[in-house]
Design a protein around this motif. Structure first.
Motif, PDB file in Angstrom:
ATOM      1  N   GLY A 130      11.021   5.298   0.465  1.00  7.11           N
ATOM      2  CA  GLY A 130      11.627   4.889  -0.792  1.00  7.11           C
ATOM      3  C   GLY A 130      11.395   5.877  -1.920  1.00  7.11           C
ATOM      4  O   GLY A 130      12.192   5.965  -2.858  1.00  7.11           O
ATOM      5  N   SER A 131      10.300   6.645  -1.834  1.00  7.53           N
ATOM      6  CA  SER A 131       9.995   7.632  -2.872  1.00  7.53           C
ATOM      7  C   SER A 131      10.316   9.060  -2.437  1.00  7.53           C
ATOM      8  O   SER A 131       9.908  10.012  -3.103  1.00  7.53           O
ATOM      9  CB  SER A 131       8.513   7.542  -3.248  1.00  7.53           C
ATOM     10  N   ASN A 132      11.033   9.192  -1.300  1.00  4.96           N
ATOM     11  CA  ASN A 132      11.391  10.521  -0.771  1.00  4.96           C
ATOM     12  C   ASN A 132      10.163  11.420  -0.615  1.00  4.96           C
ATOM     13  O   ASN A 132      10.173  12.590  -0.986  1.00  4.96           O
ATOM     14  CB  ASN A 132      12.424  11.206  -1.669  1.00  4.96           C
ATOM     15  N   THR A 133       9.117  10.835  -0.055  1.00  4.54           N
ATOM     16  CA  THR A 133       7.888  11.591   0.219  1.00  4.54           C
ATOM     17  C   THR A 133       7.830  11.899   1.707  1.00  4.54           C
ATOM     18  O   THR A 133       7.824  10.984   2.535  1.00  4.54           O
ATOM     19  CB  THR A 133       6.643  10.783  -0.193  1.00  4.54           C
ATOM     20  N   GLY A 134       7.798  13.170   2.061  1.00  2.00           N
ATOM     21  CA  GLY A 134       7.776  13.559   3.463  1.00  2.00           C
ATOM     22  C   GLY A 134       6.501  13.121   4.151  1.00  2.00           C
ATOM     23  O   GLY A 134       5.410  13.151   3.571  1.00  2.00           O
TER      24      GLY A 134
END
Length: 291
Positions: A135-139
């Motif tokens: 959801g936070s575009n954290t890889g």
């Protein structure tokens, strides 16, 4: 020995045919393993020299045979040095596919009775963490292992040895965390290590849009009996990789289903066998599979 053909000095039997077939299969598998890499050219050159050596030896050319023979003796050692990565990969593939690697063979022994069933893994915490990271575009790159602690890969990172929790996973993969660059290895509900380096797949048929994180997940799943969860940093897309196959753009429910299928597949197998024999299934087993 039963002869099939007898042409002059050439005698061919069933054993010779089986021998040639096995060698052909072995050479083909080795070629497939090294296809697309620089090592394949070295392998073909070494194979060509060996074939020349066999021809000159059969022709009775003593001087050339002696020179090539000395080279072949040294060449075996040189080949081990040059092909150490390919040899290691080949042995890993054999170890992964052989029945000796299957944990249930050793379940009768005392030291193996309580391992490898995925019972202690906090699946909910892990799925919620992956959902939040997406959801936070954290890889993120998470390796799940049932049969091995993967010490070789764990030692390439930082040892943690902590229980799986949502907040810990979010802290590890936080963009400002020194541990976020790399993979997390989870074995039996324990985060063994973070910032681990995974082998990158060398397949040439992978889509060009797959980044290094996805290629590392595929490479890890090819070499080990693991499932790898991937969160894309660009899109937040959640993916699962198993046995070199990637399933992209999964929903939370699909991700949970695949993780449970991997962690509890031995229980599911025993349940199907029991149902085929009309045996009753313990309620505890059913609940664990549905969880």
């Amino acid at each position: 020995m039963i002869l099939l053909f007898n042409i002059g000095f050439l005698k061919i039997s069933w054993v010779d045919i089986i021998d040639i077939t096995l060698v052909s299969i072995l050479l083909y598998q080795v070629y497939k393993l090294m296809k697309g890499s620089v090592a394949v050219k070295i392998f073909l050159g070494f194979l060509s020299l060996y074939l020349i050596y066999l021809v000159v030896d059969a022709s009775g050319m003593e001087l050339v045979t002696t020179i090539l023979g000395q080279f072949m003796e040294v060449g075996v050692i040189a080949a081990i040095i040059l092909f150490q990565q390919e040899i290691r990969k080949f042995l890993l593939i054999i170890g992964k596919t052989t029945d000796l690697n299957r944990e249930y063979i050793f379940k009768g022994f005392l030291w193996k009775r309580n391992s490898g069933d995925g019972r202690n893994i906090n699946v909910n915490a892990m799925i919620e963490a992956v959902k939040a990271l997406g959801g936070s575009n954290t890889g993120a790159l998470i390796v799940l292992s049932k049969t091995s602690e993967l010490k070789f890969y764990a030692e390439s990172g930082d040892i943690i040895n902590a229980e799986v929790s949502k907040r810990l996973l979010l802290a590890i993969f936080n963009k400002y965390s020194p541990l976020h660059d790399g993979a997390v290895i989870i074995h039996q509900g324990i985060i063994k290590a973070a910032r681990c380096i995974l082998p990158v797949s060398e397949r040439d048929d992978l889509p060009a849009n797959l980044g290094l994180r996805h290629r590392a997940a595929i490479g890890m799943s090819e070499m080990t009996d693991t499932m790898v969860l991937v969160v894309s940093e660009e899109t937040g897309e959640m993916s699962v990789v198993r046995n070199g196959m990637i399933h992209k753009n999964l929903s939370t429910q699909e991700l949970r289903k695949k993780v449970n299928a991997y962690l509890f597949e031995d229980k599911a197998r025993r349940r199907r066998k029991a149902e085929s024999r009309d045996e009753s299934i313990p309620d505890l087993l059913i609940k664990e599979e549905e969880r």
